[in-house]
Structure formats: structure tokens, C-alpha cells
Design an enzyme around this catalytic site. Structure first.
Site, PDB file in Angstrom:
ATOM      1  N   ARG A 121       0.788  -1.270  -0.043  1.00 28.87           N
ATOM      2  CA  ARG A 121       0.087   0.092  -0.024  1.00 28.87           C
ATOM      3  C   ARG A 121       0.969   1.412   0.043  1.00 28.87           C
ATOM      4  NH1 ARG A 121      -3.368  -2.682   3.744  1.00 28.87           N
ATOM      5  NH2 ARG A 121      -5.201  -3.917   2.662  1.00 28.87           N
ATOM      6  N   LYS A 143       3.583  11.945 -10.557  1.00 27.66           N
ATOM      7  CA  LYS A 143       3.045  10.944 -11.645  1.00 27.66           C
ATOM      8  C   LYS A 143       3.670   9.665 -11.987  1.00 27.66           C
ATOM      9  CE  LYS A 143      -0.004  14.256 -13.907  1.00 27.66           C
ATOM     10  NZ  LYS A 143      -0.349  15.059 -15.185  1.00 27.66           N
ATOM     11  N   GLU A 185      11.071  19.646 -23.145  1.00 35.51           N
ATOM     12  CA  GLU A 185      10.245  19.956 -21.880  1.00 35.51           C
ATOM     13  C   GLU A 185      10.914  20.756 -21.025  1.00 35.51           C
ATOM     14  OE1 GLU A 185       7.551  18.116 -21.157  1.00 35.51           O
ATOM     15  OE2 GLU A 185       7.605  16.093 -22.002  1.00 35.51           O
ATOM     16  N   LYS A 227       8.561  23.415 -12.268  1.00 34.99           N
ATOM     17  CA  LYS A 227       7.500  22.444 -12.131  1.00 34.99           C
ATOM     18  C   LYS A 227       7.110  22.435 -10.793  1.00 34.99           C
ATOM     19  CE  LYS A 227       6.046  17.789 -13.063  1.00 34.99           C
ATOM     20  NZ  LYS A 227       5.964  16.550 -13.716  1.00 34.99           N
ATOM     21  N   GLU A 237      -3.711  17.742 -10.063  1.00 32.97           N
ATOM     22  CA  GLU A 237      -4.273  18.300 -11.464  1.00 32.97           C
ATOM     23  C   GLU A 237      -5.679  18.658 -11.104  1.00 32.97           C
ATOM     24  OE1 GLU A 237      -2.099  16.495 -14.648  1.00 32.97           O
ATOM     25  OE2 GLU A 237      -3.775  17.042 -15.857  1.00 32.97           O
ATOM     26  N   ARG A 242      -1.801  22.533 -12.886  1.00 35.60           N
ATOM     27  CA  ARG A 242      -1.056  21.456 -13.375  1.00 35.60           C
ATOM     28  C   ARG A 242      -1.260  21.159 -14.769  1.00 35.60           C
ATOM     29  NH1 ARG A 242       1.552  16.313  -9.787  1.00 35.60           N
ATOM     30  NH2 ARG A 242       2.926  15.655 -11.708  1.00 35.60           N
ATOM     31  N   ASN A 246       0.920  20.318 -19.765  1.00 32.65           N
ATOM     32  CA  ASN A 246       0.641  19.284 -20.920  1.00 32.65           C
ATOM     33  C   ASN A 246       0.681  20.144 -22.024  1.00 32.65           C
ATOM     34  OD1 ASN A 246       0.368  16.853 -19.738  1.00 32.65           O
ATOM     35  ND2 ASN A 246      -1.563  17.565 -18.609  1.00 32.65           N
ATOM     36  N   HIS A 249       1.103  18.637 -25.439  1.00 31.65           N
ATOM     37  CA  HIS A 249       0.922  17.183 -25.378  1.00 31.65           C
ATOM     38  C   HIS A 249      -0.148  16.548 -26.044  1.00 31.65           C
ATOM     39  CE1 HIS A 249       3.998  17.909 -22.461  1.00 31.65           C
ATOM     40  NE2 HIS A 249       3.980  16.521 -22.047  1.00 31.65           N
ATOM     41  N   HIS A 253       0.689  14.040 -28.782  1.00 31.70           N
ATOM     42  CA  HIS A 253      -0.077  12.681 -28.162  1.00 31.70           C
ATOM     43  C   HIS A 253      -0.647  11.991 -29.567  1.00 31.70           C
ATOM     44  CE1 HIS A 253      -2.428   9.615 -26.659  1.00 31.70           C
ATOM     45  NE2 HIS A 253      -1.367   9.333 -25.629  1.00 31.70           N
TER      46      HIS A 253
HETATM   47  P1  NAD Z   1      13.392   6.531 -21.508  1.00 33.26           P
HETATM   48  O1  NAD Z   1      13.423   6.241 -19.931  1.00 33.26           O
HETATM   49  O2  NAD Z   1      13.067   5.540 -22.360  1.00 33.26           O
HETATM   50  O3  NAD Z   1      14.975   6.957 -22.004  1.00 33.26           O
HETATM   51  C1  NAD Z   1      15.448   7.197 -23.261  1.00 33.26           C
HETATM   52  C2  NAD Z   1      16.644   6.448 -23.745  1.00 33.26           C
HETATM   53  O4  NAD Z   1      17.775   6.917 -22.928  1.00 33.26           O
HETATM   54  C3  NAD Z   1      16.505   4.809 -23.160  1.00 33.26           C
HETATM   55  O5  NAD Z   1      16.930   4.326 -24.161  1.00 33.26           O
HETATM   56  C4  NAD Z   1      17.440   4.917 -22.086  1.00 33.26           C
HETATM   57  O6  NAD Z   1      17.887   3.399 -21.712  1.00 33.26           O
HETATM   58  C5  NAD Z   1      18.352   5.744 -22.248  1.00 33.26           C
HETATM   59  N1  NAD Z   1      19.153   6.547 -21.131  1.00 33.26           N
HETATM   60  C6  NAD Z   1      18.874   6.899 -20.047  1.00 33.26           C
HETATM   61  N2  NAD Z   1      19.473   7.583 -19.321  1.00 33.26           N
HETATM   62  C7  NAD Z   1      20.870   7.324 -19.997  1.00 33.26           C
HETATM   63  C8  NAD Z   1      22.159   7.836 -19.677  1.00 33.26           C
HETATM   64  N3  NAD Z   1      22.373   8.668 -18.822  1.00 33.26           N
HETATM   65  N4  NAD Z   1      23.010   7.526 -20.834  1.00 33.26           N
HETATM   66  C9  NAD Z   1      22.760   6.918 -21.570  1.00 33.26           C
HETATM   67  N5  NAD Z   1      21.607   6.281 -22.021  1.00 33.26           N
HETATM   68  C10 NAD Z   1      20.656   6.647 -21.288  1.00 33.26           C
HETATM   69  O7  NAD Z   1      12.903   7.854 -22.081  1.00 33.26           O
HETATM   70  P2  NAD Z   1      12.579   9.309 -21.194  1.00 33.26           P
HETATM   71  O8  NAD Z   1      12.448  10.190 -22.364  1.00 33.26           O
HETATM   72  O9  NAD Z   1      13.483   9.549 -20.020  1.00 33.26           O
HETATM   73  O10 NAD Z   1      11.217   9.299 -20.515  1.00 33.26           O
HETATM   74  C11 NAD Z   1       9.899   9.121 -21.294  1.00 33.26           C
HETATM   75  C12 NAD Z   1       8.991   8.557 -20.387  1.00 33.26           C
HETATM   76  O11 NAD Z   1       8.527   9.387 -19.686  1.00 33.26           O
HETATM   77  C13 NAD Z   1       7.557   8.128 -21.190  1.00 33.26           C
HETATM   78  O12 NAD Z   1       7.115   6.986 -20.646  1.00 33.26           O
HETATM   79  C14 NAD Z   1       6.460   9.384 -20.715  1.00 33.26           C
HETATM   80  O13 NAD Z   1       5.353   8.900 -20.587  1.00 33.26           O
HETATM   81  C15 NAD Z   1       7.109   9.678 -19.381  1.00 33.26           C
HETATM   82  N6  NAD Z   1       6.979  10.892 -18.826  1.00 33.26           N
HETATM   83  C16 NAD Z   1       6.535  10.928 -17.441  1.00 33.26           C
HETATM   84  C17 NAD Z   1       6.256  12.107 -16.844  1.00 33.26           C
HETATM   85  C18 NAD Z   1       5.628  12.278 -15.584  1.00 33.26           C
HETATM   86  O14 NAD Z   1       5.270  13.089 -14.995  1.00 33.26           O
HETATM   87  N7  NAD Z   1       5.549  10.936 -14.743  1.00 33.26           N
HETATM   88  C19 NAD Z   1       6.212  13.333 -17.428  1.00 33.26           C
HETATM   89  C20 NAD Z   1       6.948  13.258 -19.012  1.00 33.26           C
HETATM   90  C21 NAD Z   1       7.317  11.914 -19.479  1.00 33.26           C
HETATM   91  N1  GLY Z   2       4.294  15.681 -17.058  1.00 37.36           N
HETATM   92  C1  GLY Z   2       3.113  16.452 -16.481  1.00 37.36           C
HETATM   93  C2  GLY Z   2       2.870  16.418 -15.162  1.00 37.36           C
HETATM   94  O1  GLY Z   2       3.695  16.207 -14.353  1.00 37.36           O
HETATM   95  O2  GLY Z   2       1.791  16.868 -14.705  1.00 37.36           O
END
Ligand code: NAD
Ligand code: GLY
Length: 368
Positions: A121, A143, A185, A227, A237, A242, A246, A249, A253
Site C-alpha cells: 500500500r 505522476k 520539456e 515544476k 491536477e 498542473r 501538458n 501534449h 500525443h
Molecule cells: P527513457 O526512459 O526511455 O530513456 C530514453 C533512452 O535513454 C533509453 O534508451 C534509456 O536506456 C537511455 N538512457 C537513459 N539515461 C541514459 C544515460 N544517462 N546514458 C545513456 N543512455 C541513457 O525515456 P525518457 O525520455 O527519459 O522518458 C519518457 C517516458 O517518461 C515516457 O514513458 C513518458 O510517458 C514519461 N513521462 C512521464 C512524466 C511524468 O510526469 N511522470 C512526464 C514526462 C514523461
Molecule cells: N508531466 C506532466 C505532469 O507532471 O503533470
């Protein structure tokens, strides 16, 4: 090092931005690591680049990493991996008071944070974001999610980390394309609420790509500050504030969906083009100057990010692209929710956009 507070009511935490944090992970986490074995979820690329440094730091504090190394890529955010990670944490006998470490980009942070939110939990976790995107966005604000067959990020929870360590050294091993995608971003914060930061980005962002440490630190810290201020006021949100995060997005998307959420268009690339489209759509409605929308498009293109839909080589109609927007999480009682702009730094949420209007706009953009 800069320390930025995230003042979530009852559960405040820090984001530390600086160098050498990965090599000092044991010192940075301190008493949060209360057992000899430290569970760390990561992906194969990050483990190759940073696993040894993290292990050395833990060993220096008499601790040992228990690694869960997942394949890199968006498809890792799956039900199967969630189940596997949760069962692995249970086998390790992780307790509620323990901390799990998420070491990686947004994929690892989102999946691990969700696992932490449901394990017993809810147990603690530390975000160690290793992509620019994760440092400025996904690791902050709580998130967490996995993807479902019906769509991206459709299953998840709000669950705040206890600490975020954004090590600028991690960006040195990140592929350039990922760095550019993460930059979308960063500039988003200027476009949504801080025109002076957009001016700074126009002047300084190329230095982020070429490795200038001061530019990287300012960009990450300023983004995190923006942020943190938003999520502290609207954690779940609910007020619309918040939702400003987006910006770009909804268009992005739709483009990601059309390209199959694949390497054809990375998330950050979709957001970059989405912000250009949001600006042009705002100008088409007479909300902002066309000259400002084109200024944004020029900057996005100058950073090596996509700024024209027609360059994606999609063989679709505007209506087909717009239809993807009906699956957006922001759709409310069947109405589209859009982030538009009254100018650079002046984003706002509106629900008065119709699918027909967006379809016509996208058809124009596809024709060029
Ligand atoms: P990712 O985690 O897939 O990383 C991108 C690539 O970079 C991968 O191949 C990874 O192995 C590589 N990588 C990561 N760090 C590295 C490093 N230091 N050196 C070498 N390679 C490295 O992608 P991302 O762009 O970091 O994240 C995208 C994800 O984040 C999506 O799923 C999206 O939905 C999510 N997201 C979430 C939020 C949130 O608020 N939670 C906000 C924006 C995006
Ligand atoms: N990435 C959008 C949020 O955190 O709300």
C-alpha cells in the site's frame, strides 16, 4: 549543487541538481538506505553507463545493490514488468519504510514509482533521473504509470518520491537525440509561463546540447523550480494549473499515436512539434501573434527538433490525426481539453475547441 524544495503538503522533498551525485549515491541517500541490500530498478543502457559508479558508492558505505535490469524502451512500462518488479521487491522483503531506487529515464521512473505506490500500500522511493526529460519533468511531481493496451499512461498513481537526485554527469552519456527530445520539456516551461526563460532558451539552449555545464545546470534547476511551484499548488491536477504542464501534449500525443509510440517520433519530439502546433492554432484563433508562433517554430527547428507536421511523412487526413485526441486523458465528458497560448509565457486551458476545428487546422498543416 542546487537544492530545490518541492513543498507538497505533508510530504515535502528535495530535488538536488549538480554533478557527482551518482558517484555519491550512498552519501546523498544517507539514512534512507537503512539495510545492507539496496533495491535498484534500472534499464540495460543506464546500468552499462552508471551501474559501476553506483555500486562503488554503495560498497563504500558497506552496502550492496540488488539490481533489477529491464530492457530499455517505452514497452518496458507494461503490466508484465510491473508484476515482475513488484514480485521481485516482495522476494527481497522490502518493507514500507524502505526506499527503492529508480535509476533511469522516465520509463524506469514511472514504472518503479508505480510499483512503489502499490507495494504494501505504498513504500518510499528515490528518483535518480538520468535523461534530461526525466530530470526536468518526469522525476518531479509524483505522476507514475504504466501503459495499457488501450493507451499510454492509462494505469498509474500519484506517488511522490522522497528525494530526487538529478546528476548533470548523467547527461554526458545520453545520446544526442534523447538530449534534444528532453530539451522540449525545458523550453515548455518558458512557453507555458515564463517569457524571460524562453528568451534565455533562445540565447543559451544550443550550449545545453554542446555540454556547457552552467547552461545545463541553469536549465535543469529553472525547470525543476517551475515544476515544483506548480505541483505544490495543484498536486492532483484538479485546479487546471498542473494541466499547463501538458502544453503541446495533445497535438504531440496524436502524432505519437499515429507513429505507433515508436522511435519514429520520441515523446519529447512529439511535444516539441505539439507546442509549435498549439502556438499556430492559437494564432489561427487570433489569440496570439503569428510572428510569436513562428518565433517558437524557428527555435524548435534550430534545436534540431521537428517543427513541421508535413515533414513526418504521414499519409493521413487532418480528421484522422485529430481523432487520436479523443483518447486523451484530459477529455472531460466528451469535450477536448486544450492548452493554448495568449502569447509566449501565457498558456491557458480551454474546453471550447471542437474536433472539426482541429481537423481543419491539421489539414492545413499537413498540406503546408
Ligand atoms: P527513457 O526512459 O526511455 O530513456 C530514453 C533512452 O535513454 C533509453 O534508451 C534509456 O536506456 C537511455 N538512457 C537513459 N539515461 C541514459 C544515460 N544517462 N546514458 C545513456 N543512455 C541513457 O525515456 P525518457 O525520455 O527519459 O522518458 C519518457 C517516458 O517518461 C515516457 O514513458 C513518458 O510517458 C514519461 N513521462 C512521464 C512524466 C511524468 O510526469 N511522470 C512526464 C514526462 C514523461
Ligand atoms: N508531466 C506532466 C505532469 O507532471 O503533470
Amino acid at each position: 549543487m542546487q537544492t530545490i524544495p518541492v513543498d507538497i503538503a505533508g510530504r515535502p522533498y528535495e530535488v538536488r541538481v549538480g554533478q557527482g551525485l551518482l558517484a555519491d549515491v550512498a552519501g546523498q541517500c544517507g539514512a534512507r538506505l537503512r539495510k545492507p541490500v539496496v533495491p535498484i530498478v534500472t534499464d540495460a543502457n543506464v546500468h552499462t553507463a552508471w551501474g559501476a559508479a553506483v555500486e562503488a558508492s554503495l560498497a563504500g558505505a558497506g552496502k550492496q545493490a540488488a539490481w533489477r535490469i529491464l530492457p530499455a524502451g517505452e514497452s518496458t512500462k507494461s503490466w508484465d514488468n510491473l508484476i515482475a518488479v513488484v514480485n521481485w521487491l516482495l522476494e527481497l522483503e522490502v518493507e514500507r519504510g524502505d526506499h527503492i531506487i529508480a535509476l533511469g529515464g522516465g520509463v524506469i521512473g514511472d514504472l518503479t514509482g508505480f510499483a512503489a505506490s502499490i507495494l504494501k500500500r505504498g513504500c518510499h522511493f528515490v528518483q535518480i533521473p538520468t535523461t534530461l526529460l526525466a530530470q526536468v519533468d518526469s522525476s518531479v511531481g509524483g505522476k507514475t504509470a504504466i501503459n495499457a493496451p488501450a493507451g499510454k499512461n492509462l494505469v498509474g498513481a500519484f506517488h511522490q518520491p522522497s528525494l530526487v537526485l538529478a546528476d548533470l554527469d548523467a547527461l554526458n552519456t545520453l545520446p544526442l537525440r534523447e538530449l534534444r527530445a528532453g530539451y522540449a520539456e525545458v523550453v515548455k516551461y518558458g512557453l507555458l509561463g515564463d517569457a524571460a526563460f524562453f528568451d534565455w532558451c533562445e540565447e543559451n539552449a544550443p550550449a545545453i546540447l554542446t555540454g556547457d555545464l552552467a547552461a545545463r545546470e541553469y536549465a535543469v534547476a529553472q525547470s525543476v523550480r517551475a515544476k515544483a511551484a506548480i505541483v505544490a499548488q495543484d498536486e492532483f491536477e484538479t485546479t487546471g494549473l498542473r494541466a499547463l504542464l501538458n502544453l503541446g501534449h495533445t497535438f504531440g500525443h496524436a502524432l505519437e499515436a499515429e507513429t505507433g509510440f515508436s522511435d519514429r517520433l520520441l515523446h519529447g519530439e512529439g511535444v516539441a512539434l505539439g507546442m509549435v502546433l498549439a502556438a499556430r492554432f492559437s494564432a489561427r484563433r487570433g489569440l496570439m501573434e503569428s510572428a510569436d508562433a513562428e518565433r517558437i517554430a524557428r527555435h524548435i527547428a534550430a534545436m534540431g527538433l521537428p517543427s513541421e507536421v508535413r515533414d513526418l511523412g504521414l499519409n493521413v487526413s487532418g480528421a484522422h490525426l485529430a481523432a487520436h485526441m479523443l483518447h486523451d486523458k484530459k477529455v472531460d465528458a466528451g469535450r477536448l481539453a486544450f492548452l493554448l497560448m495568449r502569447g509566449i509565457g501565457q498558456a491557458f486551458l480551454t474546453k471550447d475547441v471542437t474536433l472539426d476545428e482541429v481537423s481543419a487546422f491539421l489539414a492545413e498543416q499537413l498540406e503546408g
